[in-house]
Design an enzyme around this catalytic site. Structure first.
Site, PDB file in Angstrom:
ATOM      1  N   ARG A 286       0.973  -1.209   0.042  1.00  0.00           N
ATOM      2  CA  ARG A 286      -0.025  -0.045   0.049  1.00  0.00           C
ATOM      3  C   ARG A 286       0.770   1.336   0.082  1.00  0.00           C
ATOM      4  O   ARG A 286       0.356   2.478   0.590  1.00  0.00           O
ATOM      5  CB  ARG A 286      -1.001  -0.026   1.221  1.00  0.00           C
TER       6      ARG A 286
ATOM      7  N   SER B 241     -10.460  -1.049   5.211  1.00  0.00           N
ATOM      8  CA  SER B 241      -9.749  -1.193   6.375  1.00  0.00           C
ATOM      9  C   SER B 241      -9.339   0.211   7.148  1.00  0.00           C
ATOM     10  O   SER B 241      -8.612   0.889   6.346  1.00  0.00           O
ATOM     11  CB  SER B 241      -8.646  -1.893   6.042  1.00  0.00           C
TER      12      SER B 241
ATOM     13  N   GLU C 192      -5.196   3.672   8.278  1.00  0.00           N
ATOM     14  CA  GLU C 192      -4.630   3.503   6.882  1.00  0.00           C
ATOM     15  C   GLU C 192      -5.384   4.515   6.230  1.00  0.00           C
ATOM     16  O   GLU C 192      -4.881   5.051   5.213  1.00  0.00           O
ATOM     17  CB  GLU C 192      -5.049   2.056   6.442  1.00  0.00           C
TER      18      GLU C 192
HETATM   19  C1  LIG Z   1     -15.429  -1.354   1.090  1.00  0.00           C
HETATM   20  C2  LIG Z   1     -14.173  -1.084   0.914  1.00  0.00           C
HETATM   21  C3  LIG Z   1     -13.215  -2.308   0.724  1.00  0.00           C
HETATM   22  C4  LIG Z   1     -11.719  -1.854   0.257  1.00  0.00           C
HETATM   23  N1  LIG Z   1     -11.115  -3.023  -0.053  1.00  0.00           N
HETATM   24  C5  LIG Z   1      -9.649  -2.783  -0.513  1.00  0.00           C
HETATM   25  C6  LIG Z   1      -8.898  -3.756  -0.737  1.00  0.00           C
HETATM   26  O1  LIG Z   1      -9.283  -4.909  -0.531  1.00  0.00           O
HETATM   27  N2  LIG Z   1      -7.501  -3.658  -1.052  1.00  0.00           N
HETATM   28  C7  LIG Z   1      -7.062  -2.181  -1.089  1.00  0.00           C
HETATM   29  O2  LIG Z   1      -5.903  -2.095  -1.696  1.00  0.00           O
HETATM   30  N3  LIG Z   1      -8.027  -1.122  -0.972  1.00  0.00           N
HETATM   31  C8  LIG Z   1      -9.366  -1.610  -0.476  1.00  0.00           C
HETATM   32  N4  LIG Z   1      -9.984  -0.362  -0.130  1.00  0.00           N
HETATM   33  C9  LIG Z   1      -9.383   1.019  -0.067  1.00  0.00           C
HETATM   34  C10 LIG Z   1      -9.583   1.879  -1.364  1.00  0.00           C
HETATM   35  O3  LIG Z   1     -10.667   1.194  -2.280  1.00  0.00           O
HETATM   36  C11 LIG Z   1      -8.429   1.992  -2.315  1.00  0.00           C
HETATM   37  O4  LIG Z   1      -7.286   2.623  -1.672  1.00  0.00           O
HETATM   38  C12 LIG Z   1      -8.613   2.701  -3.520  1.00  0.00           C
HETATM   39  O5  LIG Z   1      -7.519   2.640  -4.465  1.00  0.00           O
HETATM   40  C13 LIG Z   1      -8.913   4.293  -3.413  1.00  0.00           C
HETATM   41  O6  LIG Z   1      -9.242   4.809  -4.692  1.00  0.00           O
HETATM   42  P1  LIG Z   1     -10.068   6.138  -4.597  1.00  0.00           P
HETATM   43  O7  LIG Z   1     -10.463   6.371  -6.269  1.00  0.00           O
HETATM   44  O8  LIG Z   1     -11.418   6.073  -4.019  1.00  0.00           O
HETATM   45  O9  LIG Z   1      -9.037   7.131  -4.149  1.00  0.00           O
HETATM   46  P2  LIG Z   1      -9.155   8.208  -2.783  1.00  0.00           P
HETATM   47  O10 LIG Z   1      -9.684   7.692  -1.971  1.00  0.00           O
HETATM   48  O11 LIG Z   1      -9.951   9.349  -3.379  1.00  0.00           O
HETATM   49  O12 LIG Z   1      -7.820   8.676  -3.010  1.00  0.00           O
HETATM   50  C14 LIG Z   1      -6.786   7.677  -2.517  1.00  0.00           C
HETATM   51  C15 LIG Z   1      -5.433   8.555  -2.489  1.00  0.00           C
HETATM   52  O13 LIG Z   1      -4.923   8.619  -3.986  1.00  0.00           O
HETATM   53  C16 LIG Z   1      -4.763  10.081  -4.334  1.00  0.00           C
HETATM   54  N5  LIG Z   1      -5.288  10.285  -5.740  1.00  0.00           N
HETATM   55  C17 LIG Z   1      -6.538   9.767  -6.161  1.00  0.00           C
HETATM   56  N6  LIG Z   1      -6.602  10.046  -7.670  1.00  0.00           N
HETATM   57  C18 LIG Z   1      -5.421  10.659  -7.912  1.00  0.00           C
HETATM   58  C19 LIG Z   1      -4.600  10.772  -9.045  1.00  0.00           C
HETATM   59  N7  LIG Z   1      -5.414  10.812 -10.214  1.00  0.00           N
HETATM   60  N8  LIG Z   1      -3.396  11.263  -9.269  1.00  0.00           N
HETATM   61  C20 LIG Z   1      -2.681  11.232  -8.082  1.00  0.00           C
HETATM   62  N9  LIG Z   1      -3.218  11.056  -6.799  1.00  0.00           N
HETATM   63  C21 LIG Z   1      -4.181  10.470  -6.937  1.00  0.00           C
HETATM   64  C22 LIG Z   1      -5.376  10.745  -3.364  1.00  0.00           C
HETATM   65  O14 LIG Z   1      -5.062  12.229  -3.375  1.00  0.00           O
HETATM   66  C23 LIG Z   1      -5.370   9.940  -2.163  1.00  0.00           C
HETATM   67  O15 LIG Z   1      -4.016  10.385  -1.655  1.00  0.00           O
HETATM   68  C24 LIG Z   1     -11.449  -0.363   0.191  1.00  0.00           C
HETATM   69  C25 LIG Z   1     -12.272   0.426   0.513  1.00  0.00           C
HETATM   70  C26 LIG Z   1     -13.670   0.274   0.627  1.00  0.00           C
HETATM   71  C27 LIG Z   1     -14.584   1.434   0.926  1.00  0.00           C
END
Ligand SMILES: Cc1cc2nc3c(=O)[nH]c(=O)nc-3n(C[C@H](O)[C@H](O)[C@H](O)COP(=O)(O)OP(=O)(O)OC[C@H]3O[C@@H](n4cnc5c(N)ncnc54)[C@H](O)[C@@H]3O)c2cc1C
Length: 333
Positions: free
Chosen positions: A162, A229, A329
């Site tokens: 991560r 998480s 996290e």
């Molecule tokens: C129910 C649930 C289950 C999940 N299960 C998992 C799992 O199994 N494994 C796992 O790894 N994660 C999991 N996650 C966490 C999450 O889904 C991941 O971290 C995901 O990649 C976040 O994506 P997001 O688009 O929502 O990013 P955001 O939460 O909006 O942003 C995450 C980070 O990325 C940065 N960011 C976003 N877009 C860009 C871009 N284009 N350029 C540069 N920086 C950017 C943001 O500034 C921030 O720091 C889970 C979350 C939920 C709610």
């Protein structure tokens, strides 16, 4: 391009926290991104994806940026290893569904992870023995500091658990697209415990199985707000691990993984569960019954204060009982 002041972010974060930002800018192409006059925007500037790893702890005084760059380009579908260029605003799970539909292997174990492709490459998302770094060849970005485009090979992204160079850079790089390599040649990855017996005949069959497993364990963001998480799994010394074992209930076996170098990873979910937090409530927030690592917006009207208080109580209680410091996290904004 969408540009709105005093923008409501509640539908832009999966925790469904009610927060506003001074300005929200959504661009639909690389050209639109390059045309943004960053100097004129309220500061600080923060890029988000689907908001599924974020906790807005209050209103954001600056500008929230969002990518709506949505394209999937197959460079050559005839190759064994198919290069695919994907825009950062594509919903990750839509991409996985599409790849599985084409019979392409590689992403199926990462099914149903919320969020978008750009963030997936920032976070190095992982599940069931696979991380997105296993598929990434390169990442295209816009460098906010130099105000120019740049590209990174997977090695330069410095991926870890991560972790990535993008996270370390403090938001310097905006990811615009990701180059993935997926395989025409079958390569099921079913070594992870819990996947025994899964039908390995197609990426779609594995995707279906993983979706079914995930639905029994994790809240559906469409129904219950959360950011997945909430805490990282702590990595502790052997001496601290002995202390954890001493503090555990008599006869209980402490789950753990010994890492290279002798440090020990203990599941945060187990520590939280042992402190009796499963189902614990604080205002509208609660510890998820089926997975104590997840804090949920149980009533739909939990405030950031509710979540932060529950987080504080969990950290304090785990520290008091086991001497282990938990760290979130989920990114607090
Ligand atoms: C129910 C649930 C289950 C999940 N299960 C998992 C799992 O199994 N494994 C796992 O790894 N994660 C999991 N996650 C966490 C999450 O889904 C991941 O971290 C995901 O990649 C976040 O994506 P997001 O688009 O929502 O990013 P955001 O939460 O909006 O942003 C995450 C980070 O990325 C940065 N960011 C976003 N877009 C860009 C871009 N284009 N350029 C540069 N920086 C950017 C943001 O500034 C921030 O720091 C889970 C979350 C939920 C709610």
């Amino acid at each position: 391009m969408l540009k709105e002041y005093n923008f409501d972010l509640s539908s832009r974060n999966t925790f469904r926290m009610k927060a506003r930002c001074a300005c929200f800018v959504e661009y639909g192409s690389v050209d639109e991104l390059y045309s943004i006059d960053f100097d004129s925007l309220p500061k600080p500037v923060k890029h988000i994806g689907g908001g599924s790893n974020l906790l807005f702890t209050g209103d954001f005084p600056g500008t929230i940026l969002h990518s709506a760059i949505k394209y999937v380009k197959y460079v050559d579908l005839g190759l064994d290893e198919v290069p695919v260029v994907v825009g950062s605003g594509v919903v990750w799970d839509d991409l996985v569904a599409e790849l599985c539909g084409h019979g392409l292997w590689g992403a199926e174990n990462l099914s149903l992870i919320p969020g978008e492709v750009g963030a997936a490459a920032v976070q190095n998302i992982g599940a069931y023995g696979v991380e997105i770094k296993d598929l990434i060849s390169g990442v295209s970005c816009f460098d906010l500091q130099e105000k120019k485009p740049c590209k990174f090979s997977v090695g330069e992204c410095a991926y870890g658990y991560r972790e990535s160079m993008f996270k370390e850079s403090g938001g310097r790089y905006i990811i615009t697209s990701v180059l993935l390599r997926v395989s025409r040649v079958p390569r099921p990855r079913l070594e992870y415990k819990g996947l025994a017996g899964v039908d390995p005949s197609s990426p779609g069959a594995i995707r279906d199985a993983i979706i079914a497993i995930r639905r029994t364990k994790l809240p559906d963001p469409e129904e219950t707000g959360s950011a997945g998480s909430f805490f990282k799994n702590p990595v502790i010394t052997a001496a601290d691990f002995v202390r954890v074992c001493d503090a555990a209930a008599p006869g209980s076996i402490v789950p753990h993984y010994v890492l290279d170098g002798g440090m020990i990873k203990v599941p945060a979910a187990w520590l939280i569960d042992q402190c009796g937090f499963k189902g614990e409530k604080e205002g509208g927030a609660a510890v998820y019954e089926k997975q104590p690592l997840v804090i949920v917006n149980a009533t739909g009207s939990a405030t950031p204060g509710d979540v932060l208080e529950l987080e504080r109580r969990i950290i304090a209680t785990v520290h008091e009982k086991f001497g282990v410091e938990l760290h979130p996290e989920v990114e607090h904004i």
